[in-house]
Scaffold this active site. Structure first.
Site, PDB file in Angstrom:
ATOM      1  CD1 TRP A  21      43.039  50.754  38.404  1.00  0.00           C
ATOM      2  CD2 TRP A  21      44.997  50.289  37.415  1.00  0.00           C
ATOM      3  NE1 TRP A  21      43.224  49.392  38.440  1.00  0.00           N
ATOM      4  CE2 TRP A  21      44.413  49.080  37.840  1.00  0.00           C
ATOM      5  CE3 TRP A  21      46.229  50.247  36.757  1.00  0.00           C
ATOM      6  CZ2 TRP A  21      45.025  47.844  37.640  1.00  0.00           C
ATOM      7  CZ3 TRP A  21      46.833  49.017  36.554  1.00  0.00           C
ATOM      8  CH2 TRP A  21      46.232  47.831  36.991  1.00  0.00           C
ATOM      9  CG  ASP A  49      46.966  51.905  31.435  1.00  0.00           C
ATOM     10  OD1 ASP A  49      46.705  50.945  30.689  1.00  0.00           O
ATOM     11  OD2 ASP A  49      46.727  51.887  32.658  1.00  0.00           O
ATOM     12  CE  LYS A 105      40.100  45.840  32.808  1.00  0.00           C
ATOM     13  NZ  LYS A 105      39.739  45.803  34.179  1.00  0.00           N
TER      14      LYS A 105
HETATM   15  C1  LIG Z   1      43.485  51.857  33.827  1.00  0.00           C
HETATM   16  C2  LIG Z   1      43.886  50.433  33.876  1.00  0.00           C
HETATM   17  N1  LIG Z   1      45.084  50.087  33.429  1.00  0.00           N
HETATM   18  C3  LIG Z   1      45.506  48.831  33.439  1.00  0.00           C
HETATM   19  C4  LIG Z   1      44.706  47.823  33.921  1.00  0.00           C
HETATM   20  C5  LIG Z   1      45.310  46.463  33.894  1.00  0.00           C
HETATM   21  O1  LIG Z   1      44.526  45.422  33.623  1.00  0.00           O
HETATM   22  P1  LIG Z   1      45.110  43.995  33.261  1.00  0.00           P
HETATM   23  O2  LIG Z   1      46.407  43.837  33.943  1.00  0.00           O
HETATM   24  O3  LIG Z   1      44.072  43.072  33.777  1.00  0.00           O
HETATM   25  O4  LIG Z   1      45.245  43.992  31.782  1.00  0.00           O
HETATM   26  C6  LIG Z   1      43.426  48.120  34.422  1.00  0.00           C
HETATM   27  C7  LIG Z   1      42.562  47.102  35.005  1.00  0.00           C
HETATM   28  O5  LIG Z   1      41.615  47.324  35.684  1.00  0.00           O
HETATM   29  C8  LIG Z   1      43.009  49.468  34.380  1.00  0.00           C
HETATM   30  O6  LIG Z   1      41.807  49.846  34.809  1.00  0.00           O
END
Ligand SMILES: Cc1ncc(COP(=O)(O)O)c(C=O)c1O
Length: 427
Positions: A142, A223, A259
Protein backbone atom coordinates in the site's frame (compact mmCIF):
# COMPACT_ATOMS: atom_id res chain seq x y z
CA UNK A 1 7.48 40.75 4.17
CA UNK A 2 9.13 37.78 2.58
CA UNK A 3 8.07 34.35 3.78
CA UNK A 4 10.51 32.36 5.88
CA UNK A 5 9.13 29.20 4.24
CA UNK A 6 10.76 29.47 0.84
CA UNK A 7 10.70 26.79 -1.85
CA UNK A 8 14.20 25.78 -0.74
CA UNK A 9 13.04 24.93 2.77
CA UNK A 10 9.48 23.88 1.86
CA UNK A 11 9.50 22.37 -1.63
CA UNK A 12 6.09 21.50 -3.02
CA UNK A 13 5.11 17.95 -2.06
CA UNK A 14 4.02 15.59 -4.82
CA UNK A 15 0.27 15.09 -5.07
CA UNK A 16 -1.06 11.76 -3.80
CA UNK A 17 -1.35 9.80 -7.06
CA UNK A 18 -4.67 8.14 -6.12
CA UNK A 19 -6.38 11.34 -5.18
CA UNK A 20 -5.28 13.00 -8.41
CA UNK A 21 -6.88 10.13 -10.37
CA UNK A 22 -10.10 10.78 -8.43
CA UNK A 23 -10.01 14.48 -9.34
CA UNK A 24 -9.46 13.67 -13.02
CA UNK A 25 -12.47 11.31 -12.85
CA UNK A 26 -14.64 13.98 -11.27
CA UNK A 27 -13.70 16.47 -14.01
CA UNK A 28 -14.59 14.04 -16.82
CA UNK A 29 -18.10 14.74 -18.13
CA UNK A 30 -18.41 11.52 -20.20
CA UNK A 31 -21.30 9.21 -19.34
CA UNK A 32 -19.04 6.25 -19.92
CA UNK A 33 -16.57 7.17 -17.19
CA UNK A 34 -15.58 4.51 -14.66
CA UNK A 35 -13.66 5.11 -11.42
CA UNK A 36 -11.55 2.11 -10.46
CA UNK A 37 -9.11 3.97 -8.27
CA UNK A 38 -10.34 4.27 -4.73
CA UNK A 39 -10.70 1.36 -2.32
CA UNK A 40 -14.28 1.95 -1.22
CA UNK A 41 -17.20 -0.38 -1.84
CA UNK A 42 -19.91 0.52 -4.36
CA UNK A 43 -23.07 -1.48 -5.04
CA UNK A 44 -24.27 -2.70 -8.43
CA UNK A 45 -25.81 0.73 -9.08
CA UNK A 46 -22.43 2.42 -8.49
CA UNK A 47 -23.79 3.83 -5.27
CA UNK A 48 -22.00 4.20 -1.95
CA UNK A 49 -23.48 1.40 0.15
CA UNK A 50 -24.31 2.14 3.76
CA UNK A 51 -24.42 -1.31 5.33
CA UNK A 52 -28.00 -1.94 6.54
CA UNK A 53 -26.64 -2.97 9.94
CA UNK A 54 -24.66 0.27 10.18
CA UNK A 55 -27.76 2.28 9.28
CA UNK A 56 -29.60 0.59 12.11
CA UNK A 57 -26.80 0.99 14.64
CA UNK A 58 -26.28 4.63 13.64
CA UNK A 59 -29.94 5.46 14.24
CA UNK A 60 -29.94 3.63 17.59
CA UNK A 61 -26.75 5.38 18.70
CA UNK A 62 -28.03 8.83 17.72
CA UNK A 63 -31.28 8.30 19.64
CA UNK A 64 -29.70 6.69 22.68
CA UNK A 65 -29.90 8.72 25.90
CA UNK A 66 -26.50 7.20 26.77
CA UNK A 67 -24.80 8.84 23.79
CA UNK A 68 -23.38 12.33 24.16
CA UNK A 69 -20.49 14.32 22.75
CA UNK A 70 -18.17 14.04 25.72
CA UNK A 71 -14.51 13.15 25.22
CA UNK A 72 -13.66 9.47 25.24
CA UNK A 73 -10.82 8.31 27.50
CA UNK A 74 -7.36 8.60 25.91
CA UNK A 75 -7.34 4.91 25.00
CA UNK A 76 -10.87 5.09 23.54
CA UNK A 77 -14.16 3.31 24.19
CA UNK A 78 -13.46 0.28 26.41
CA UNK A 79 -16.34 -1.94 25.22
CA UNK A 80 -15.43 -1.26 21.59
CA UNK A 81 -11.78 -2.13 22.22
CA UNK A 82 -12.63 -5.44 23.96
CA UNK A 83 -14.95 -6.45 21.14
CA UNK A 84 -12.38 -5.43 18.50
CA UNK A 85 -9.85 -7.76 20.16
CA UNK A 86 -12.30 -10.65 19.85
CA UNK A 87 -12.93 -9.84 16.18
CA UNK A 88 -9.30 -10.25 15.23
CA UNK A 89 -8.19 -12.96 17.67
CA UNK A 90 -11.41 -14.96 18.12
CA UNK A 91 -13.67 -15.48 21.13
CA UNK A 92 -11.57 -18.28 22.62
CA UNK A 93 -8.19 -16.62 22.14
CA UNK A 94 -5.50 -17.51 24.71
CA UNK A 95 -3.98 -14.08 24.20
CA UNK A 96 -7.18 -12.47 25.50
CA UNK A 97 -7.69 -15.07 28.25
CA UNK A 98 -4.13 -14.56 29.49
CA UNK A 99 -4.40 -10.76 29.26
CA UNK A 100 -1.39 -10.65 26.93
CA UNK A 101 -2.82 -7.78 24.92
CA UNK A 102 -3.03 -4.04 25.31
CA UNK A 103 -5.13 -2.05 22.83
CA UNK A 104 -6.09 1.50 22.00
CA UNK A 105 -8.80 2.87 19.74
CA UNK A 106 -7.22 4.78 16.86
CA UNK A 107 -8.02 6.99 13.90
CA UNK A 108 -8.90 4.02 11.71
CA UNK A 109 -6.19 1.73 10.29
CA UNK A 110 -3.87 4.57 9.28
CA UNK A 111 -3.89 5.91 12.84
CA UNK A 112 -3.15 2.44 14.20
CA UNK A 113 -0.21 2.05 11.83
CA UNK A 114 1.03 5.48 12.85
CA UNK A 115 0.74 4.79 16.60
CA UNK A 116 2.51 1.43 16.21
CA UNK A 117 5.25 2.97 14.08
CA UNK A 118 5.83 5.73 16.64
CA UNK A 119 5.97 3.24 19.50
CA UNK A 120 8.48 0.99 17.73
CA UNK A 121 10.57 3.95 16.62
CA UNK A 122 10.79 5.22 20.17
CA UNK A 123 11.15 1.97 22.11
CA UNK A 124 12.20 -1.00 19.97
CA UNK A 125 15.96 -1.47 20.38
CA UNK A 126 16.38 -5.22 19.98
CA UNK A 127 20.17 -5.20 19.56
CA UNK A 128 20.70 -3.14 22.71
CA UNK A 129 22.27 -0.26 20.75
CA UNK A 130 20.66 3.01 19.82
CA UNK A 131 19.86 1.77 16.32
CA UNK A 132 16.24 1.68 15.21
CA UNK A 133 15.52 -1.57 13.39
CA UNK A 134 14.41 -1.57 9.76
CA UNK A 135 10.79 -2.19 8.78
CA UNK A 136 10.57 -4.69 5.93
CA UNK A 137 7.51 -4.37 3.74
CA UNK A 138 6.29 -6.34 0.75
CA UNK A 139 7.19 -5.20 -2.73
CA UNK A 140 4.75 -3.80 -3.72
CA UNK A 141 2.69 -2.59 -0.78
CA UNK A 142 0.00 0.00 0.00
CA UNK A 143 1.56 3.30 -1.07
CA UNK A 144 1.02 4.89 2.35
CA UNK A 145 3.02 2.25 4.25
CA UNK A 146 6.54 3.57 3.54
CA UNK A 147 5.42 7.14 4.23
CA UNK A 148 3.89 6.26 7.60
CA UNK A 149 6.94 4.37 8.84
CA UNK A 150 9.43 6.91 7.49
CA UNK A 151 7.50 9.73 9.16
CA UNK A 152 7.94 7.91 12.46
CA UNK A 153 11.70 7.79 11.84
CA UNK A 154 12.02 4.10 11.00
CA UNK A 155 14.23 2.95 8.12
CA UNK A 156 12.34 0.88 5.54
CA UNK A 157 13.29 -1.90 3.14
CA UNK A 158 11.35 -4.40 1.06
CA UNK A 159 10.98 -8.17 0.79
CA UNK A 160 10.00 -9.91 -2.43
CA UNK A 161 6.29 -10.65 -2.72
CA UNK A 162 4.96 -10.44 -6.25
CA UNK A 163 6.17 -12.43 -9.23
CA UNK A 164 5.27 -10.27 -12.23
CA UNK A 165 5.73 -13.00 -14.80
CA UNK A 166 3.41 -15.53 -13.13
CA UNK A 167 1.19 -12.89 -11.48
CA UNK A 168 1.39 -14.83 -8.25
CA UNK A 169 3.15 -14.85 -4.91
CA UNK A 170 6.94 -15.01 -5.07
CA UNK A 171 6.92 -17.28 -2.06
CA UNK A 172 10.52 -18.47 -2.32
CA UNK A 173 11.71 -14.89 -2.73
CA UNK A 174 9.66 -13.82 0.27
CA UNK A 175 11.00 -16.57 2.54
CA UNK A 176 14.57 -15.97 1.40
CA UNK A 177 14.31 -12.25 2.13
CA UNK A 178 12.68 -12.78 5.53
CA UNK A 179 15.44 -15.23 6.44
CA UNK A 180 18.12 -12.80 5.26
CA UNK A 181 16.78 -9.78 7.19
CA UNK A 182 18.76 -9.05 10.39
CA UNK A 183 17.32 -10.88 13.41
CA UNK A 184 14.52 -9.07 15.25
CA UNK A 185 13.60 -6.95 12.24
CA UNK A 186 10.10 -5.51 11.99
CA UNK A 187 8.14 -7.30 9.26
CA UNK A 188 5.00 -5.61 7.99
CA UNK A 189 2.44 -8.19 6.83
CA UNK A 190 -1.01 -7.75 5.30
CA UNK A 191 -3.37 -9.95 7.33
CA UNK A 192 -5.54 -10.65 4.24
CA UNK A 193 -6.51 -9.17 0.86
CA UNK A 194 -3.02 -7.83 0.12
CA UNK A 195 -3.15 -4.32 -1.28
CA UNK A 196 -2.38 -3.78 -4.15
CA UNK A 197 -1.90 -7.31 -5.51
CA UNK A 198 -4.92 -9.17 -4.07
CA UNK A 199 -2.58 -12.15 -3.54
CA UNK A 200 -2.37 -13.77 -0.09
CA UNK A 201 -0.23 -16.66 1.14
CA UNK A 202 -2.27 -19.84 1.67
CA UNK A 203 -2.59 -21.32 5.21
CA UNK A 204 0.35 -23.69 4.66
CA UNK A 205 2.50 -20.80 3.46
CA UNK A 206 1.49 -18.66 6.46
CA UNK A 207 2.79 -21.47 8.68
CA UNK A 208 6.14 -21.40 6.92
CA UNK A 209 6.27 -17.62 7.24
CA UNK A 210 5.48 -17.83 10.98
CA UNK A 211 8.19 -20.46 11.43
CA UNK A 212 10.84 -18.26 9.81
CA UNK A 213 9.62 -15.26 11.80
CA UNK A 214 9.99 -17.28 15.02
CA UNK A 215 13.44 -18.60 14.04
CA UNK A 216 14.72 -15.12 13.19
CA UNK A 217 12.94 -13.53 16.19
CA UNK A 218 11.35 -11.00 13.86
CA UNK A 219 8.60 -8.72 15.12
CA UNK A 220 5.37 -9.09 13.13
CA UNK A 221 3.44 -5.90 12.43
CA UNK A 222 0.09 -6.91 10.90
CA UNK A 223 -2.02 -4.52 8.89
CA UNK A 224 -5.58 -5.84 9.01
CA UNK A 225 -7.65 -3.52 6.84
CA UNK A 226 -9.99 -6.01 5.13
CA UNK A 227 -11.05 -8.68 7.66
CA UNK A 228 -14.37 -10.18 6.58
CA UNK A 229 -14.46 -8.04 3.49
CA UNK A 230 -12.13 -10.37 1.59
CA UNK A 231 -13.71 -13.81 1.89
CA UNK A 232 -16.98 -12.87 3.60
CA UNK A 233 -15.83 -14.71 6.74
CA UNK A 234 -14.26 -12.86 9.67
CA UNK A 235 -12.65 -16.10 10.86
CA UNK A 236 -11.17 -17.10 7.51
CA UNK A 237 -9.68 -13.65 6.98
CA UNK A 238 -8.05 -13.80 10.41
CA UNK A 239 -6.15 -17.07 9.97
CA UNK A 240 -2.74 -15.39 9.76
CA UNK A 241 -3.38 -13.23 12.83
CA UNK A 242 -4.59 -16.18 14.88
CA UNK A 243 -1.82 -18.48 13.68
CA UNK A 244 0.91 -16.02 14.66
CA UNK A 245 -0.81 -15.42 18.00
CA UNK A 246 -0.90 -19.20 18.60
CA UNK A 247 2.89 -19.36 18.02
CA UNK A 248 3.27 -17.04 21.03
CA UNK A 249 5.06 -14.46 18.90
CA UNK A 250 5.27 -10.90 20.11
CA UNK A 251 3.43 -8.84 17.50
CA UNK A 252 1.09 -5.95 16.86
CA UNK A 253 -2.01 -5.40 14.75
CA UNK A 254 -3.34 -2.27 13.07
CA UNK A 255 -7.06 -2.98 12.70
CA UNK A 256 -9.41 -0.95 10.55
CA UNK A 257 -13.21 -1.03 10.46
CA UNK A 258 -13.31 1.34 7.46
CA UNK A 259 -13.94 -1.29 4.78
CA UNK A 260 -15.68 -4.07 6.65
CA UNK A 261 -18.23 -1.66 8.16
CA UNK A 262 -18.22 0.76 5.21
CA UNK A 263 -17.63 3.48 7.79
CA UNK A 264 -14.57 4.99 6.10
CA UNK A 265 -14.96 8.64 7.11
CA UNK A 266 -15.79 7.90 10.74
CA UNK A 267 -12.21 6.68 11.24
CA UNK A 268 -12.80 3.64 13.45
CA UNK A 269 -9.81 1.44 14.21
CA UNK A 270 -7.70 -0.17 16.90
CA UNK A 271 -4.06 -0.79 17.65
CA UNK A 272 -3.29 -4.04 19.48
CA UNK A 273 0.04 -4.99 21.04
CA UNK A 274 0.41 -8.67 21.94
CA UNK A 275 3.18 -9.97 24.14
CA UNK A 276 4.57 -13.51 24.40
CA UNK A 277 3.46 -16.01 27.07
CA UNK A 278 5.08 -15.41 30.47
CA UNK A 279 4.08 -15.68 34.12
CA UNK A 280 0.91 -13.82 35.06
CA UNK A 281 2.87 -11.19 36.98
CA UNK A 282 5.38 -10.63 34.17
CA UNK A 283 2.63 -10.42 31.57
CA UNK A 284 0.73 -7.87 33.62
CA UNK A 285 3.89 -5.83 34.16
CA UNK A 286 4.76 -5.88 30.44
CA UNK A 287 1.34 -4.96 29.06
CA UNK A 288 0.88 -2.25 31.71
CA UNK A 289 4.21 -0.64 30.84
CA UNK A 290 3.63 -0.85 27.10
CA UNK A 291 0.03 0.32 27.44
CA UNK A 292 1.15 3.33 29.47
CA UNK A 293 3.63 4.43 26.80
CA UNK A 294 1.10 3.92 24.01
CA UNK A 295 -1.35 6.03 26.00
CA UNK A 296 1.25 8.78 26.39
CA UNK A 297 1.92 8.75 22.62
CA UNK A 298 -1.81 8.82 21.85
CA UNK A 299 -2.26 11.79 24.21
CA UNK A 300 0.46 13.73 22.40
CA UNK A 301 -0.88 12.87 18.93
CA UNK A 302 -4.66 13.14 19.21
CA UNK A 303 -5.55 13.50 22.93
CA UNK A 304 -8.39 11.01 22.48
CA UNK A 305 -10.06 9.26 19.56
CA UNK A 306 -13.39 10.24 17.95
CA UNK A 307 -16.49 8.88 19.67
CA UNK A 308 -19.40 8.48 17.29
CA UNK A 309 -18.17 5.78 14.89
CA UNK A 310 -16.74 3.76 17.77
CA UNK A 311 -20.14 3.80 19.52
CA UNK A 312 -21.80 2.60 16.29
CA UNK A 313 -19.31 -0.22 15.69
CA UNK A 314 -19.34 -1.16 19.37
CA UNK A 315 -23.11 -1.58 19.28
CA UNK A 316 -22.79 -3.93 16.29
CA UNK A 317 -19.98 -5.96 17.81
CA UNK A 318 -21.65 -6.28 21.21
CA UNK A 319 -25.21 -7.09 20.08
CA UNK A 320 -25.56 -10.70 18.85
CA UNK A 321 -28.39 -9.96 16.38
CA UNK A 322 -26.54 -6.99 14.89
CA UNK A 323 -23.33 -8.99 14.72
CA UNK A 324 -25.11 -11.66 12.67
CA UNK A 325 -26.54 -9.00 10.38
CA UNK A 326 -23.06 -7.57 9.94
CA UNK A 327 -21.75 -10.97 8.89
CA UNK A 328 -24.52 -11.14 6.30
CA UNK A 329 -23.61 -7.66 4.99
CA UNK A 330 -19.99 -8.81 4.70
CA UNK A 331 -21.13 -11.76 2.58
CA UNK A 332 -23.09 -9.38 0.33
CA UNK A 333 -20.05 -7.16 -0.31
CA UNK A 334 -17.51 -9.92 -0.76
CA UNK A 335 -19.99 -11.97 -2.83
CA UNK A 336 -20.59 -9.14 -5.29
CA UNK A 337 -16.86 -8.58 -5.68
CA UNK A 338 -16.19 -12.28 -6.29
CA UNK A 339 -18.99 -12.32 -8.86
CA UNK A 340 -17.39 -9.36 -10.65
CA UNK A 341 -14.04 -11.17 -10.69
CA UNK A 342 -15.63 -14.24 -12.30
CA UNK A 343 -17.52 -12.16 -14.87
CA UNK A 344 -14.45 -10.10 -15.75
CA UNK A 345 -12.39 -13.22 -16.37
CA UNK A 346 -15.17 -15.00 -18.30
CA UNK A 347 -15.71 -11.99 -20.55
CA UNK A 348 -12.00 -11.43 -21.26
CA UNK A 349 -11.58 -15.12 -22.08
CA UNK A 350 -14.71 -15.10 -24.26
CA UNK A 351 -13.30 -12.20 -26.27
CA UNK A 352 -9.99 -14.02 -26.56
CA UNK A 353 -8.13 -11.05 -25.13
CA UNK A 354 -4.44 -11.93 -25.47
CA UNK A 355 -2.86 -13.15 -22.25
CA UNK A 356 -4.05 -15.31 -19.38
CA UNK A 357 -6.63 -14.05 -16.92
CA UNK A 358 -6.82 -16.70 -14.21
CA UNK A 359 -5.05 -14.34 -11.79
CA UNK A 360 -8.21 -12.19 -11.64
CA UNK A 361 -10.19 -14.94 -9.90
CA UNK A 362 -7.21 -16.18 -7.89
CA UNK A 363 -6.78 -12.77 -6.28
CA UNK A 364 -8.97 -11.76 -3.35
CA UNK A 365 -10.38 -8.62 -1.78
CA UNK A 366 -10.93 -5.10 -2.95
CA UNK A 367 -8.25 -4.98 -5.62
CA UNK A 368 -7.10 -6.75 -8.72
CA UNK A 369 -3.63 -6.29 -10.10
CA UNK A 370 -4.60 -6.54 -13.75
CA UNK A 371 -1.13 -6.54 -15.25
CA UNK A 372 -1.83 -3.48 -17.39
CA UNK A 373 1.28 -1.38 -17.89
CA UNK A 374 1.58 2.35 -17.20
CA UNK A 375 1.05 3.14 -20.91
CA UNK A 376 -1.99 0.92 -21.05
CA UNK A 377 -3.47 2.55 -17.94
CA UNK A 378 -2.98 5.94 -19.62
CA UNK A 379 -4.74 4.63 -22.72
CA UNK A 380 -7.60 3.38 -20.56
CA UNK A 381 -7.90 6.90 -19.21
CA UNK A 382 -8.47 8.18 -22.74
CA UNK A 383 -11.47 5.84 -22.79
CA UNK A 384 -12.72 7.45 -19.53
CA UNK A 385 -11.55 4.59 -17.31
CA UNK A 386 -9.63 5.82 -14.28
CA UNK A 387 -7.15 3.60 -12.46
CA UNK A 388 -3.73 4.12 -10.86
CA UNK A 389 -0.80 3.64 -13.21
CA UNK A 390 0.36 0.41 -11.53
CA UNK A 391 -2.57 -1.41 -13.16
CA UNK A 392 -4.48 -1.95 -9.92
CA UNK A 393 -8.25 -1.74 -10.18
CA UNK A 394 -10.75 -1.49 -7.37
CA UNK A 395 -13.13 -4.35 -8.13
CA UNK A 396 -15.89 -2.47 -6.31
CA UNK A 397 -15.91 0.08 -9.17
CA UNK A 398 -17.12 -2.61 -11.60
CA UNK A 399 -20.79 -3.56 -11.91
CA UNK A 400 -23.13 -5.27 -14.34
CA UNK A 401 -23.76 -1.93 -16.08
CA UNK A 402 -20.17 -0.91 -16.83
CA UNK A 403 -18.43 -4.28 -17.05
CA UNK A 404 -18.93 -4.79 -20.81
CA UNK A 405 -17.53 -1.37 -21.62
CA UNK A 406 -14.56 -1.99 -19.33
CA UNK A 407 -13.84 -5.40 -20.87
CA UNK A 408 -14.06 -4.08 -24.43
CA UNK A 409 -11.77 -1.18 -23.60
CA UNK A 410 -9.27 -3.46 -21.92
CA UNK A 411 -9.39 -5.87 -24.84
CA UNK A 412 -8.72 -3.04 -27.27
CA UNK A 413 -5.84 -1.61 -25.26
CA UNK A 414 -4.22 -5.02 -24.81
CA UNK A 415 -4.47 -5.87 -28.52
CA UNK A 416 -3.11 -2.49 -29.55
CA UNK A 417 -0.13 -2.74 -27.24
CA UNK A 418 2.84 -4.69 -28.40
CA UNK A 419 4.46 -6.84 -25.72
CA UNK A 420 1.62 -7.13 -23.20
CA UNK A 421 0.82 -10.78 -23.84
CA UNK A 422 4.49 -11.58 -23.50
CA UNK A 423 4.51 -10.11 -20.00
CA UNK A 424 1.27 -11.78 -18.96
CA UNK A 425 2.30 -15.16 -20.29
CA UNK A 426 5.67 -14.88 -18.67
CA UNK A 427 7.53 -15.33 -21.92
C1 LIG B 1 -3.57 -2.07 3.20
C2 LIG B 1 -4.26 -0.94 3.86
N1 LIG B 1 -3.95 -0.65 5.12
C3 LIG B 1 -4.54 0.34 5.78
C4 LIG B 1 -5.50 1.12 5.18
C5 LIG B 1 -6.05 2.21 6.02
O1 LIG B 1 -7.34 2.52 5.90
P1 LIG B 1 -8.10 3.43 6.96
O2 LIG B 1 -7.12 4.37 7.54
O3 LIG B 1 -9.13 4.10 6.14
O4 LIG B 1 -8.64 2.48 7.97
C6 LIG B 1 -5.86 0.88 3.84
C7 LIG B 1 -6.83 1.71 3.13
O5 LIG B 1 -6.97 1.73 1.96
C8 LIG B 1 -5.23 -0.20 3.18
O6 LIG B 1 -5.53 -0.52 1.92
Amino acid sequence: MMTAFTSTTVPEAPEDPLFSVMVAFRNDSSEKKIDLSIGAYRDNQEKVWILPVVKKATATTAMSPDYNHEYLPIIGLARFIKAAQRVCLGNSSDVIKDNRITSLQTISGTGALHLGALFLSKFYRPDGSNNTPTVYMSSPTWSNHPQIFKLAGLPTATYRYFNASTRSLDFDGMLTDLAAAPPKSIILLHACAHNPTGIDPNPRQWEQIATIMAERHHFAFFDSAYQGFASGSLDRDAIALRLFASYGLEMCIAQSFAKNCGIYGQRVGCFHFITSPATEADTLETVTRIGSQLTALQRACISNPPAYGAHVVSLILNTPDLFEEWEEDLRVMSGRIMHMRQQLRIKLEALGTPGSWHHITEQIGMFSYTGLTTDQCLQMREMHIYMPLNGRISMAGLNLKNLDYFVKSMDRVVRETEGFSKVVNGK
